[in-house]
Design a protein around this motif. Structure first.
Motif: not given
Length: 117
Positions: A30-52
């Protein structure tokens, strides 16, 4: 289902398998899955900021939007994110848990129906 996974599931069902150990393994998963989803969320937020922000600069006329620098972070970080997902979800990410067995059964049924007896 692969041999390793089948053996692991048999160990979970074994009465000699300590419930605390089962809990610990489930907790780590569960911790590994949660870590992946947090990684995915940060990826989307940071890259959206860079592209926008790059898009906004291009609209104002100070920069060209379609440049390598605009999308390189998303590309290389995306490769890392896919690797992280594969390490968390394994082969089940694309093929499912019992894909091999279903495919074998499908081919066997197909061969059986094509034979003239």
């Amino acid at each position: 289902m692969g041999r390793y996974r089948k053996r692991l599931l048999e160990n979970f069902q074994d009465e000699n398998f300590n419930p605390d150990t089962r809990y610990e393994l489930a907790y780590k998963r569960v911790k590994r899955i949660k870590g992946f989803y947090i990684h995915l969320l940060i990826y989307v937020l940071v890259n959206a900021f860079i592209i926008v922000s790059s898009f906004n600069r291009s609209v104002l006329g100070t920069e060209v939007f379609f440049r390598w620098e605009t999308f390189s972070t998303a590309l290389f970080w995306g490769i890392g994110l896919v690797a992280h997902g594969m390490s968390v979800f394994g082969r089940d990410l694309f093929f499912g848990a019992d894909w091999e067995e279903r495919k074998i059964k499908e081919f066997m049924d197909k061969d059986k129906s094509q034979k003239w007896e």
